[in-house]
Design an enzyme around this catalytic site. Structure first.
Site, PDB file in Angstrom:
ATOM      1  N   HIS A 131     -29.235 -53.820 -35.492  1.00 52.86           N
ATOM      2  CA  HIS A 131     -29.384 -52.910 -36.643  1.00 52.86           C
ATOM      3  C   HIS A 131     -29.644 -53.684 -37.933  1.00 52.86           C
ATOM      4  O   HIS A 131     -30.337 -53.192 -38.823  1.00 52.86           O
ATOM      5  CB  HIS A 131     -28.138 -52.043 -36.819  1.00 52.86           C
ATOM      6  CG  HIS A 131     -28.095 -50.846 -35.938  1.00 52.86           C
ATOM      7  ND1 HIS A 131     -29.025 -49.834 -35.984  1.00 52.86           N
ATOM      8  CD2 HIS A 131     -27.209 -50.498 -34.970  1.00 52.86           C
ATOM      9  CE1 HIS A 131     -28.728 -48.911 -35.097  1.00 52.86           C
ATOM     10  NE2 HIS A 131     -27.629 -49.294 -34.458  1.00 52.86           N
TER      11      HIS A 131
ATOM     12  N   CYS B 247     -26.087 -44.669 -29.359  1.00 53.24           N
ATOM     13  CA  CYS B 247     -26.105 -45.107 -30.753  1.00 53.24           C
ATOM     14  C   CYS B 247     -25.774 -43.926 -31.648  1.00 53.24           C
ATOM     15  O   CYS B 247     -26.308 -42.830 -31.451  1.00 53.24           O
ATOM     16  CB  CYS B 247     -27.490 -45.672 -31.093  1.00 53.24           C
ATOM     17  SG  CYS B 247     -27.650 -46.283 -32.782  1.00 53.24           S
TER      18      CYS B 247
ATOM     19  N   HIS C 226     -25.981 -55.084 -30.047  1.00 49.65           N
ATOM     20  CA  HIS C 226     -26.489 -53.786 -30.505  1.00 49.65           C
ATOM     21  C   HIS C 226     -26.372 -53.674 -32.023  1.00 49.65           C
ATOM     22  O   HIS C 226     -27.334 -53.316 -32.706  1.00 49.65           O
ATOM     23  CB  HIS C 226     -25.710 -52.662 -29.810  1.00 49.65           C
ATOM     24  CG  HIS C 226     -26.096 -51.292 -30.239  1.00 49.65           C
ATOM     25  ND1 HIS C 226     -26.816 -50.446 -29.431  1.00 49.65           N
ATOM     26  CD2 HIS C 226     -25.873 -50.612 -31.389  1.00 49.65           C
ATOM     27  CE1 HIS C 226     -27.008 -49.299 -30.081  1.00 49.65           C
ATOM     28  NE2 HIS C 226     -26.435 -49.383 -31.275  1.00 49.65           N
ATOM     29  N   GLU C 227     -25.185 -53.980 -32.549  1.00 52.11           N
ATOM     30  CA  GLU C 227     -24.970 -53.841 -33.991  1.00 52.11           C
ATOM     31  C   GLU C 227     -25.767 -54.891 -34.771  1.00 52.11           C
ATOM     32  O   GLU C 227     -26.313 -54.592 -35.832  1.00 52.11           O
ATOM     33  CB  GLU C 227     -23.479 -53.929 -34.331  1.00 52.11           C
ATOM     34  CG  GLU C 227     -22.627 -52.828 -33.715  1.00 52.11           C
ATOM     35  CD  GLU C 227     -23.141 -51.423 -33.956  1.00 52.11           C
ATOM     36  OE1 GLU C 227     -23.748 -51.158 -35.021  1.00 52.11           O
ATOM     37  OE2 GLU C 227     -22.944 -50.564 -33.078  1.00 52.11           O
TER      38      GLU C 227
END
Length: 177
Positions: A146, A100, A142-143
């Site tokens: 966030h 990351c 993953h994004e």
């Protein structure tokens, strides 16, 4: 275009839930996307969420580099997903090593859904949807995390597989990267 400062783990902007983008076609959003792409490419990343550049909006950019593509998961140029919705397809989980840009130098083995459906708006504000597998599925999840204040170590089930990138590579501790 400009390089943006990337927030690192510990900064509160990475821990909150981002708000929806109200006007995806505004000049400010278009400029943000261009700046985020430039920033991601400069940092050699495959994705970057708006909260990572200190802007708590539901927007991220992503790419699938040639080196990370596979059959059924072709390379993709950088694009944006605005106000995304991800839905798992099936129960299959894949554990892969992730890094990351907000946790530089670290990598960890993270369980993720092997297949996801995505919906949202692209960088032009046009509706987009599809199914993702492989590296693209990993990057999208993953994004998207966030945008909900989740960093990949929070998803890990075995913290023995979290470490410095160089050490993990030296001792072969990566999983399906």
């Amino acid at each position: 275009m400009a390089l943006l400062k990337i927030a690192r783990m510990g900064h509160p902007v990475l821990l909150g839930r981002a708000t929806p983008v109200q006007d995806p076609t505004s000049p400010a959003i278009r400029q943000l996307i261009e700046d985020m792409i430039e920033t991601m490419e400069d940092a050699s990343g495959a994705g970057l969420a708006a909260p990572q550049v200190h802007i708590p909006l539901r927007l991220f950019i992503y790419t699938v580099p040639e080196a990370r593509s596979s059959e059924g998961d072709p390379p993709r140029a950088a694009d944006a997903l605005i106000n995304p919705v991800l839905t798992p397809i099936g129960d299959e989980i894949a554990v892969r090593t992730e890094g990351c840009l907000s946790i530089p130098g670290w990598r960890g083995a993270v369980p993720r859904h092997a297949r996801v459906r995505y919906e949202g708006l692209d960088r032009h504000g046009e509706p987009v949807s599809g199914e993702a597998t492989g590296f693209l599925a990993l990057v999208l999840q993953h994004e998207n995390d966030h945008l909900d204040g989740i960093l990949y170590p929070m998803r890990m089930t075995d913290l023995r597989l979290l470490g410095f990138e160089q050490e993990m590579a030296r001792y072969g501790l990566g999983v399906g990267s």
